[in-house]
Design a protein around this motif. Structure first.
Motif, PDB file in Angstrom:
ATOM      1  N   ASN A 151       0.743  -1.319   0.057  1.00 16.45           N
ATOM      2  CA  ASN A 151      -0.053   0.053  -0.051  1.00 16.45           C
ATOM      3  C   ASN A 151       0.734   1.112   0.090  1.00 16.45           C
ATOM      4  N   SER A 152       2.285   1.081  -0.253  1.00 12.41           N
ATOM      5  CA  SER A 152       3.010   2.049  -0.178  1.00 12.41           C
ATOM      6  C   SER A 152       3.029   3.085   1.214  1.00 12.41           C
ATOM      7  N   LEU A 153       3.078   2.646   2.222  1.00 13.41           N
ATOM      8  CA  LEU A 153       2.815   3.239   3.480  1.00 13.41           C
ATOM      9  C   LEU A 153       4.073   3.923   4.138  1.00 13.41           C
ATOM     10  N   SER A 154       4.157   4.966   4.559  1.00 10.41           N
ATOM     11  CA  SER A 154       5.515   5.508   5.110  1.00 10.41           C
ATOM     12  C   SER A 154       5.348   5.322   6.716  1.00 10.41           C
ATOM     13  N   LYS A 155       4.228   5.223   7.088  1.00 15.93           N
ATOM     14  CA  LYS A 155       4.161   5.192   8.795  1.00 15.93           C
ATOM     15  C   LYS A 155       2.724   4.679   9.198  1.00 15.93           C
ATOM     16  N   ILE A 156       3.012   3.698  10.098  1.00 15.07           N
ATOM     17  CA  ILE A 156       1.718   3.058  10.624  1.00 15.07           C
ATOM     18  C   ILE A 156       1.586   3.730  12.028  1.00 15.07           C
ATOM     19  N   SER A 157       0.335   4.318  12.418  1.00 15.24           N
ATOM     20  CA  SER A 157       0.457   4.861  13.797  1.00 15.24           C
ATOM     21  C   SER A 157      -0.236   4.058  14.781  1.00 15.24           C
ATOM     22  N   SER A 158      -1.248   3.370  14.444  1.00  9.71           N
ATOM     23  CA  SER A 158      -1.746   2.279  15.409  1.00  9.71           C
ATOM     24  C   SER A 158      -2.153   0.892  14.678  1.00  9.71           C
ATOM     25  N   VAL A 159      -2.207  -0.172  15.446  1.00  6.57           N
ATOM     26  CA  VAL A 159      -2.492  -1.478  14.875  1.00  6.57           C
ATOM     27  C   VAL A 159      -3.549  -2.223  15.803  1.00  6.57           C
ATOM     28  N   THR A 160      -4.763  -2.551  15.065  1.00  6.71           N
ATOM     29  CA  THR A 160      -5.911  -3.119  16.185  1.00  6.71           C
ATOM     30  C   THR A 160      -5.787  -4.577  15.977  1.00  6.71           C
ATOM     31  N   LEU A 161      -5.724  -5.373  16.885  1.00  2.00           N
ATOM     32  CA  LEU A 161      -5.642  -6.913  16.896  1.00  2.00           C
ATOM     33  C   LEU A 161      -7.072  -7.356  17.541  1.00  2.00           C
ATOM     34  N   GLU A 162      -7.359  -8.365  17.066  1.00  2.00           N
ATOM     35  CA  GLU A 162      -8.497  -9.389  17.633  1.00  2.00           C
ATOM     36  C   GLU A 162      -7.933 -10.686  18.499  1.00  2.00           C
ATOM     37  N   ILE A 163      -7.992 -10.430  19.565  1.00  6.25           N
ATOM     38  CA  ILE A 163      -7.371 -11.722  20.420  1.00  6.25           C
ATOM     39  C   ILE A 163      -8.423 -12.614  21.250  1.00  6.25           C
ATOM     40  N   GLY A 164      -8.452 -13.732  20.694  1.00  5.98           N
ATOM     41  CA  GLY A 164      -9.748 -14.637  21.840  1.00  5.98           C
ATOM     42  C   GLY A 164      -9.297 -14.785  23.029  1.00  5.98           C
ATOM     43  N   GLU A 165     -10.202 -14.862  23.790  1.00  8.11           N
ATOM     44  CA  GLU A 165      -9.864 -15.153  25.347  1.00  8.11           C
ATOM     45  C   GLU A 165      -9.312 -16.343  25.686  1.00  8.11           C
ATOM     46  N   VAL A 166      -9.327 -17.255  24.610  1.00  8.75           N
ATOM     47  CA  VAL A 166      -8.672 -18.872  24.706  1.00  8.75           C
ATOM     48  C   VAL A 166      -7.657 -18.983  23.814  1.00  8.75           C
ATOM     49  N   SER A 167      -6.913 -17.844  23.099  1.00  4.31           N
ATOM     50  CA  SER A 167      -6.187 -18.075  22.093  1.00  4.31           C
ATOM     51  C   SER A 167      -4.549 -18.321  22.511  1.00  4.31           C
ATOM     52  N   ALA A 168      -4.267 -18.244  23.968  1.00  5.20           N
ATOM     53  CA  ALA A 168      -3.241 -18.626  24.308  1.00  5.20           C
ATOM     54  C   ALA A 168      -2.176 -17.321  24.027  1.00  5.20           C
ATOM     55  N   VAL A 169      -2.924 -16.147  23.954  1.00  6.94           N
ATOM     56  CA  VAL A 169      -1.860 -14.882  23.540  1.00  6.94           C
ATOM     57  C   VAL A 169      -2.121 -13.905  24.827  1.00  6.94           C
ATOM     58  N   LEU A 170      -1.364 -13.621  25.653  1.00  9.93           N
ATOM     59  CA  LEU A 170      -1.637 -12.643  26.627  1.00  9.93           C
ATOM     60  C   LEU A 170      -1.236 -11.321  26.402  1.00  9.93           C
ATOM     61  N   SER A 171      -2.343 -10.532  26.190  1.00 14.60           N
ATOM     62  CA  SER A 171      -2.510  -9.316  25.680  1.00 14.60           C
ATOM     63  C   SER A 171      -1.487  -8.193  26.742  1.00 14.60           C
ATOM     64  N   ASP A 172      -1.188  -8.367  27.892  1.00 23.06           N
ATOM     65  CA  ASP A 172      -0.293  -7.763  28.728  1.00 23.06           C
ATOM     66  C   ASP A 172       0.999  -7.989  28.099  1.00 23.06           C
ATOM     67  N   TYR A 173       1.517  -9.159  28.036  1.00 26.83           N
ATOM     68  CA  TYR A 173       2.846  -9.365  27.594  1.00 26.83           C
ATOM     69  C   TYR A 173       3.081  -8.888  26.186  1.00 26.83           C
ATOM     70  N   LEU A 174       2.042  -9.253  25.490  1.00 24.77           N
ATOM     71  CA  LEU A 174       1.819  -8.582  24.114  1.00 24.77           C
ATOM     72  C   LEU A 174       2.435  -7.146  23.940  1.00 24.77           C
ATOM     73  N   THR A 175       1.786  -6.287  24.600  1.00 21.07           N
ATOM     74  CA  THR A 175       1.944  -4.902  24.570  1.00 21.07           C
ATOM     75  C   THR A 175       3.519  -4.429  25.242  1.00 21.07           C
ATOM     76  N   GLU A 176       3.940  -5.242  25.995  1.00 15.82           N
ATOM     77  CA  GLU A 176       5.318  -4.942  26.622  1.00 15.82           C
ATOM     78  C   GLU A 176       6.305  -5.394  25.235  1.00 15.82           C
ATOM     79  N   CYS A 177       6.163  -6.646  24.804  1.00 18.27           N
ATOM     80  CA  CYS A 177       7.091  -6.860  23.717  1.00 18.27           C
ATOM     81  C   CYS A 177       6.808  -6.023  22.545  1.00 18.27           C
ATOM     82  N   TRP A 178       5.781  -5.541  22.326  1.00 17.97           N
ATOM     83  CA  TRP A 178       5.181  -4.486  21.189  1.00 17.97           C
ATOM     84  C   TRP A 178       6.100  -3.332  21.465  1.00 17.97           C
ATOM     85  N   LYS A 179       6.235  -2.652  22.503  1.00 21.68           N
ATOM     86  CA  LYS A 179       6.915  -1.320  22.725  1.00 21.68           C
ATOM     87  C   LYS A 179       8.284  -1.297  22.245  1.00 21.68           C
ATOM     88  N   TRP A 180       8.993  -2.549  22.795  1.00 25.05           N
ATOM     89  CA  TRP A 180      10.256  -2.737  22.537  1.00 25.05           C
ATOM     90  C   TRP A 180      10.711  -2.867  21.109  1.00 25.05           C
TER      91      TRP A 180
END
Lengths: 116, 222
Positions: free
Chosen positions: A21-50
Protein backbone atom coordinates in the motif's frame (compact mmCIF):
# COMPACT_ATOMS: atom_id res chain seq x y z
CA UNK A 1 8.61 -15.05 25.09
CA UNK A 2 5.97 -16.62 22.96
CA UNK A 3 4.44 -13.16 22.67
CA UNK A 4 7.70 -11.70 21.34
CA UNK A 5 7.63 -14.25 18.51
CA UNK A 6 4.09 -13.22 17.74
CA UNK A 7 5.08 -9.55 17.69
CA UNK A 8 7.82 -10.32 15.15
CA UNK A 9 5.25 -12.09 12.98
CA UNK A 10 2.91 -9.11 13.16
CA UNK A 11 5.77 -6.77 12.18
CA UNK A 12 6.66 -9.01 9.21
CA UNK A 13 3.04 -9.13 8.03
CA UNK A 14 2.62 -5.36 8.35
CA UNK A 15 5.89 -4.69 6.54
CA UNK A 16 4.32 -6.59 3.62
CA UNK A 17 1.08 -4.62 3.93
CA UNK A 18 3.18 -1.45 4.05
CA UNK A 19 4.93 -2.31 0.78
CA UNK A 20 1.70 -3.25 -0.99
CA UNK A 21 0.00 0.00 0.00
CA UNK A 22 3.10 2.26 -0.17
CA UNK A 23 2.79 3.27 3.46
CA UNK A 24 5.37 5.49 5.11
CA UNK A 25 4.12 5.27 8.67
CA UNK A 26 1.76 3.12 10.70
CA UNK A 27 0.44 4.92 13.77
CA UNK A 28 -1.79 2.24 15.28
CA UNK A 29 -2.54 -1.45 14.93
CA UNK A 30 -5.73 -3.14 16.08
CA UNK A 31 -5.68 -6.85 16.89
CA UNK A 32 -8.52 -9.24 17.65
CA UNK A 33 -7.41 -11.67 20.34
CA UNK A 34 -9.68 -14.46 21.53
CA UNK A 35 -10.05 -15.16 25.23
CA UNK A 36 -8.68 -18.71 24.85
CA UNK A 37 -6.09 -18.04 22.13
CA UNK A 38 -3.06 -18.52 24.43
CA UNK A 39 -1.90 -14.98 23.67
CA UNK A 40 -1.60 -12.74 26.73
CA UNK A 41 -2.28 -9.17 25.74
CA UNK A 42 -0.31 -7.62 28.64
CA UNK A 43 2.86 -9.43 27.59
CA UNK A 44 2.10 -8.67 24.00
CA UNK A 45 1.96 -4.93 24.73
CA UNK A 46 5.30 -5.05 26.57
CA UNK A 47 7.02 -6.87 23.71
CA UNK A 48 5.32 -4.57 21.22
CA UNK A 49 6.83 -1.37 22.65
CA UNK A 50 10.29 -2.85 22.59
CA UNK A 51 10.09 -4.37 19.11
CA UNK A 52 8.34 -1.64 17.09
CA UNK A 53 10.80 1.03 18.16
CA UNK A 54 13.40 -0.93 16.25
CA UNK A 55 11.52 -0.48 12.97
CA UNK A 56 11.05 2.56 10.72
CA UNK A 57 7.50 1.89 9.63
CA UNK A 58 6.02 1.09 13.04
CA UNK A 59 8.12 3.25 15.36
CA UNK A 60 5.94 4.43 18.26
CA UNK A 61 2.83 2.74 16.86
CA UNK A 62 0.04 2.15 19.33
CA UNK A 63 -1.24 -1.40 19.88
CA UNK A 64 -4.98 -1.77 20.41
CA UNK A 65 -6.20 -5.20 21.51
CA UNK A 66 -9.87 -6.07 21.08
CA UNK A 67 -10.69 -9.10 23.17
CA UNK A 68 -13.15 -11.64 21.83
CA UNK A 69 -15.01 -13.69 24.45
CA UNK A 70 -14.82 -17.47 24.14
CA UNK A 71 -18.16 -19.13 23.36
CA UNK A 72 -18.81 -22.87 23.09
CA UNK A 73 -21.72 -24.49 21.24
CA UNK A 74 -23.43 -27.66 22.49
CA UNK A 75 -24.60 -30.00 19.72
CA UNK A 76 -26.87 -31.94 22.07
CA UNK A 77 -29.07 -29.08 23.29
CA UNK A 78 -28.10 -26.55 20.60
CA UNK A 79 -27.27 -23.83 23.09
CA UNK A 80 -24.15 -21.69 23.58
CA UNK A 81 -22.31 -20.90 26.80
CA UNK A 82 -19.17 -19.23 28.17
CA UNK A 83 -16.12 -21.45 27.55
CA UNK A 84 -13.96 -20.00 30.30
CA UNK A 85 -16.65 -20.58 32.92
CA UNK A 86 -17.79 -24.10 31.96
CA UNK A 87 -15.10 -25.64 29.76
CA UNK A 88 -16.06 -28.52 27.49
CA UNK A 89 -19.10 -29.77 29.40
CA UNK A 90 -22.40 -28.07 28.63
CA UNK A 91 -23.85 -26.42 31.77
CA UNK A 92 -27.45 -26.87 30.49
CA UNK A 93 -27.58 -30.57 29.56
CA UNK A 94 -24.25 -31.94 30.82
CA UNK A 95 -23.36 -33.13 27.30
CA UNK A 96 -19.82 -33.32 26.00
CA UNK A 97 -20.48 -32.89 22.27
CA UNK A 98 -19.35 -29.30 22.29
CA UNK A 99 -17.09 -27.15 20.19
CA UNK A 100 -15.64 -23.67 20.32
CA UNK A 101 -17.38 -21.19 18.01
CA UNK A 102 -15.32 -18.12 18.89
CA UNK A 103 -12.52 -17.06 21.20
CA UNK A 104 -9.57 -18.62 19.40
CA UNK A 105 -8.80 -15.62 17.18
CA UNK A 106 -5.38 -14.08 16.68
CA UNK A 107 -6.06 -11.59 13.90
CA UNK A 108 -4.70 -8.29 12.72
CA UNK A 109 -7.95 -6.40 12.22
CA UNK A 110 -6.90 -2.99 10.92
CA UNK A 111 -4.18 -0.36 10.98
CA UNK A 112 -4.07 3.39 10.86
CA UNK A 113 -1.44 4.49 8.41
CA UNK A 114 -0.06 7.27 6.27
CA UNK A 115 0.74 6.93 2.57
CA UNK A 116 3.89 8.20 0.94
CA UNK B 1 0.63 17.43 7.03
CA UNK B 2 0.54 13.67 7.02
CA UNK B 3 -2.86 12.18 6.42
CA UNK B 4 -3.63 8.98 8.25
CA UNK B 5 -6.31 6.56 7.17
CA UNK B 6 -7.60 3.24 8.42
CA UNK B 7 -6.71 0.17 6.36
CA UNK B 8 -8.47 -3.13 6.95
CA UNK B 9 -5.96 -5.97 7.20
CA UNK B 10 -8.12 -8.92 8.36
CA UNK B 11 -5.28 -11.40 8.51
CA UNK B 12 -4.35 -14.07 11.00
CA UNK B 13 -1.13 -13.37 12.88
CA UNK B 14 -0.02 -16.87 11.92
CA UNK B 15 -0.90 -16.51 8.23
CA UNK B 16 2.62 -15.64 7.10
CA UNK B 17 4.11 -18.48 9.08
CA UNK B 18 1.54 -20.95 7.78
CA UNK B 19 2.33 -19.93 4.21
CA UNK B 20 6.08 -20.30 4.74
CA UNK B 21 5.52 -23.70 6.38
CA UNK B 22 3.42 -24.92 3.43
CA UNK B 23 6.17 -23.87 0.97
CA UNK B 24 8.89 -25.59 2.98
CA UNK B 25 6.82 -28.80 3.23
CA UNK B 26 6.34 -28.81 -0.55
CA UNK B 27 10.05 -28.31 -1.24
CA UNK B 28 11.04 -31.07 1.16
CA UNK B 29 8.53 -33.40 -0.47
CA UNK B 30 10.12 -32.72 -3.86
CA UNK B 31 13.57 -33.44 -2.41
CA UNK B 32 12.32 -36.63 -0.78
CA UNK B 33 13.24 -35.46 2.71
CA UNK B 34 10.85 -36.41 5.52
CA UNK B 35 10.92 -33.84 8.32
CA UNK B 36 9.63 -34.90 11.72
CA UNK B 37 8.95 -32.19 14.29
CA UNK B 38 9.56 -33.75 17.70
CA UNK B 39 8.17 -31.93 20.71
CA UNK B 40 7.94 -32.55 24.46
CA UNK B 41 8.34 -31.06 27.91
CA UNK B 42 11.90 -30.76 29.21
CA UNK B 43 13.10 -34.04 30.70
CA UNK B 44 10.65 -36.38 28.99
CA UNK B 45 13.45 -38.42 27.43
CA UNK B 46 13.37 -36.91 23.96
CA UNK B 47 17.12 -37.09 23.34
CA UNK B 48 17.34 -40.69 24.63
CA UNK B 49 14.39 -41.73 22.43
CA UNK B 50 16.10 -40.05 19.50
CA UNK B 51 19.41 -41.80 20.20
CA UNK B 52 17.77 -45.26 20.26
CA UNK B 53 15.88 -44.40 17.06
CA UNK B 54 19.07 -43.44 15.22
CA UNK B 55 20.82 -46.63 16.36
CA UNK B 56 17.94 -48.75 15.08
CA UNK B 57 17.41 -47.05 11.74
CA UNK B 58 20.84 -45.71 10.70
CA UNK B 59 21.59 -48.69 8.45
CA UNK B 60 18.26 -48.38 6.59
CA UNK B 61 18.12 -44.65 5.96
CA UNK B 62 20.24 -41.49 6.11
CA UNK B 63 19.24 -39.52 9.20
CA UNK B 64 19.90 -35.92 10.18
CA UNK B 65 19.00 -34.19 13.42
CA UNK B 66 18.42 -30.51 14.02
CA UNK B 67 18.54 -29.68 17.71
CA UNK B 68 16.75 -26.52 18.68
CA UNK B 69 17.66 -25.09 22.04
CA UNK B 70 17.75 -21.73 23.66
CA UNK B 71 21.50 -22.23 24.15
CA UNK B 72 24.28 -24.90 24.44
CA UNK B 73 25.24 -27.75 22.11
CA UNK B 74 24.98 -30.67 24.53
CA UNK B 75 22.29 -32.52 22.57
CA UNK B 76 23.91 -32.10 19.15
CA UNK B 77 27.16 -33.62 20.41
CA UNK B 78 25.30 -36.62 21.88
CA UNK B 79 23.65 -37.23 18.50
CA UNK B 80 26.84 -36.81 16.46
CA UNK B 81 28.55 -39.50 18.52
CA UNK B 82 25.93 -41.92 17.14
CA UNK B 83 27.04 -41.17 13.59
CA UNK B 84 24.08 -39.08 12.50
CA UNK B 85 24.52 -35.69 10.93
CA UNK B 86 23.58 -33.06 13.51
CA UNK B 87 23.28 -29.31 13.82
CA UNK B 88 22.46 -27.17 16.83
CA UNK B 89 20.05 -24.31 16.24
CA UNK B 90 19.96 -21.59 18.84
CA UNK B 91 16.64 -19.84 19.08
CA UNK B 92 18.27 -16.92 20.89
CA UNK B 93 15.86 -16.97 23.79
CA UNK B 94 12.74 -17.76 21.80
CA UNK B 95 10.59 -20.57 23.11
CA UNK B 96 9.78 -22.19 19.77
CA UNK B 97 10.87 -22.56 16.15
CA UNK B 98 8.80 -21.07 13.36
CA UNK B 99 8.82 -21.97 9.67
CA UNK B 100 11.40 -19.35 8.72
CA UNK B 101 13.82 -20.44 11.46
CA UNK B 102 13.36 -24.05 10.35
CA UNK B 103 14.11 -23.09 6.75
CA UNK B 104 17.28 -21.25 7.78
CA UNK B 105 18.30 -24.31 9.78
CA UNK B 106 17.67 -26.61 6.84
CA UNK B 107 19.61 -24.39 4.44
CA UNK B 108 22.61 -24.24 6.76
CA UNK B 109 22.39 -27.93 7.52
CA UNK B 110 22.17 -29.14 3.91
CA UNK B 111 19.64 -31.96 3.67
CA UNK B 112 20.80 -33.35 0.32
CA UNK B 113 20.74 -37.13 0.37
CA UNK B 114 19.02 -37.38 3.75
CA UNK B 115 15.85 -39.49 4.03
CA UNK B 116 14.77 -38.47 7.49
CA UNK B 117 15.43 -35.23 9.33
CA UNK B 118 14.27 -34.97 12.91
CA UNK B 119 13.78 -31.50 14.30
CA UNK B 120 14.06 -31.60 18.06
CA UNK B 121 11.99 -28.59 19.02
CA UNK B 122 12.45 -26.56 22.22
CA UNK B 123 11.22 -28.49 25.28
CA UNK B 124 7.89 -26.80 25.86
CA UNK B 125 4.28 -27.88 25.35
CA UNK B 126 2.77 -24.49 24.63
CA UNK B 127 4.49 -22.36 22.01
CA UNK B 128 5.87 -24.98 19.58
CA UNK B 129 2.27 -26.12 19.00
CA UNK B 130 1.23 -22.72 17.70
CA UNK B 131 3.83 -22.42 14.97
CA UNK B 132 3.78 -24.78 12.00
CA UNK B 133 7.45 -25.55 11.26
CA UNK B 134 6.85 -27.01 7.80
CA UNK B 135 7.42 -30.55 9.07
CA UNK B 136 5.84 -33.56 7.34
CA UNK B 137 4.40 -34.77 10.65
CA UNK B 138 4.40 -33.80 14.33
CA UNK B 139 5.39 -36.17 17.11
CA UNK B 140 5.62 -35.70 20.84
CA UNK B 141 7.11 -37.53 23.78
CA UNK B 142 5.05 -37.59 26.97
CA UNK B 143 6.62 -39.36 29.94
CA UNK B 144 4.80 -41.32 32.64
CA UNK B 145 5.87 -39.06 35.56
CA UNK B 146 4.21 -36.07 33.84
CA UNK B 147 0.79 -37.65 34.35
CA UNK B 148 -2.04 -38.89 32.11
CA UNK B 149 -3.93 -35.59 32.30
CA UNK B 150 -1.38 -33.63 30.20
CA UNK B 151 -3.66 -33.73 27.11
CA UNK B 152 -6.28 -31.84 29.12
CA UNK B 153 -3.79 -29.19 30.20
CA UNK B 154 -2.14 -28.65 26.83
CA UNK B 155 -4.98 -29.24 24.36
CA UNK B 156 -3.39 -27.52 21.37
CA UNK B 157 -0.18 -29.56 21.55
CA UNK B 158 -2.12 -32.82 21.49
CA UNK B 159 -4.43 -31.67 18.71
CA UNK B 160 -1.50 -31.01 16.34
CA UNK B 161 0.39 -34.26 17.05
CA UNK B 162 0.14 -37.24 14.71
CA UNK B 163 1.89 -39.59 17.09
CA UNK B 164 2.28 -39.48 20.88
CA UNK B 165 5.02 -41.62 22.45
CA UNK B 166 4.35 -42.35 26.11
CA UNK B 167 7.87 -42.83 27.46
CA UNK B 168 9.34 -44.27 30.68
CA UNK B 169 6.91 -47.19 30.82
CA UNK B 170 9.37 -48.94 33.16
CA UNK B 171 8.37 -46.64 36.04
CA UNK B 172 4.62 -47.09 35.50
CA UNK B 173 4.12 -49.14 38.72
CA UNK B 174 5.36 -46.20 40.81
CA UNK B 175 3.04 -43.56 39.41
CA UNK B 176 -0.73 -43.07 39.28
CA UNK B 177 -0.62 -43.02 35.52
CA UNK B 178 -3.72 -44.42 33.80
CA UNK B 179 -2.81 -45.44 30.24
CA UNK B 180 -6.43 -45.91 29.11
CA UNK B 181 -7.36 -42.44 30.41
CA UNK B 182 -4.29 -41.01 28.69
CA UNK B 183 -5.34 -42.51 25.34
CA UNK B 184 -8.91 -41.33 25.84
CA UNK B 185 -7.75 -37.75 26.54
CA UNK B 186 -5.37 -37.72 23.55
CA UNK B 187 -8.18 -38.93 21.28
CA UNK B 188 -10.53 -36.27 22.64
CA UNK B 189 -8.09 -33.71 21.25
CA UNK B 190 -7.18 -35.60 18.13
CA UNK B 191 -9.09 -38.76 17.16
CA UNK B 192 -6.47 -39.63 14.51
CA UNK B 193 -3.42 -39.54 16.79
CA UNK B 194 -1.45 -42.77 17.26
CA UNK B 195 -0.44 -43.46 20.87
CA UNK B 196 2.57 -45.74 21.40
CA UNK B 197 3.71 -46.69 24.94
CA UNK B 198 7.51 -47.01 24.94
CA UNK B 199 10.53 -47.16 27.15
CA UNK B 200 13.60 -45.76 25.42
CA UNK B 201 15.78 -47.19 28.18
CA UNK B 202 14.59 -50.84 28.09
CA UNK B 203 13.46 -50.90 24.46
CA UNK B 204 9.82 -51.71 25.27
CA UNK B 205 7.46 -50.69 22.46
CA UNK B 206 10.29 -49.21 20.41
CA UNK B 207 9.77 -51.58 17.45
CA UNK B 208 6.24 -50.26 17.00
CA UNK B 209 7.61 -46.71 16.91
CA UNK B 210 10.34 -47.62 14.42
CA UNK B 211 7.71 -49.26 12.20
CA UNK B 212 5.59 -46.13 12.33
CA UNK B 213 8.59 -44.07 11.20
CA UNK B 214 9.58 -46.57 8.47
CA UNK B 215 6.05 -46.48 7.04
CA UNK B 216 5.95 -42.68 7.17
CA UNK B 217 9.29 -42.21 5.41
CA UNK B 218 8.39 -44.81 2.75
CA UNK B 219 5.02 -43.14 2.07
CA UNK B 220 6.60 -39.69 1.84
CA UNK B 221 8.97 -40.91 -0.86
CA UNK B 222 6.38 -43.02 -2.68
Amino acid sequence: MHELGIVFHIIDSLTEVGKENSLSKISSVTLEIGEVSAVLSDYLTECWKWAVDRTELLKGAELIVEKIPAVTYCEDCERTYSTVEYGRTCPYCGGGNTYLIQGNETNIKEIEACET
Amino acid sequence: MDKFRVIEVKQSIFENNDKQAEELRKELKEQGVYLLNLMSSPGSGKTTTLSRTIEALRDEMKIGVMEADIDSDVDARTIEQLGAKAIQLHTGGMCHLDADMTRQGIENFGVDGLDLVILENVGNLVCPAEFDTGASKNAMVLSVPEGHDKPLKYPLMFSVCDVVLVNKMDVLPYFDFDMEKCKEYVHMRNPKATVIPICAKTGEGMEQWFDWLRREVAQWNA
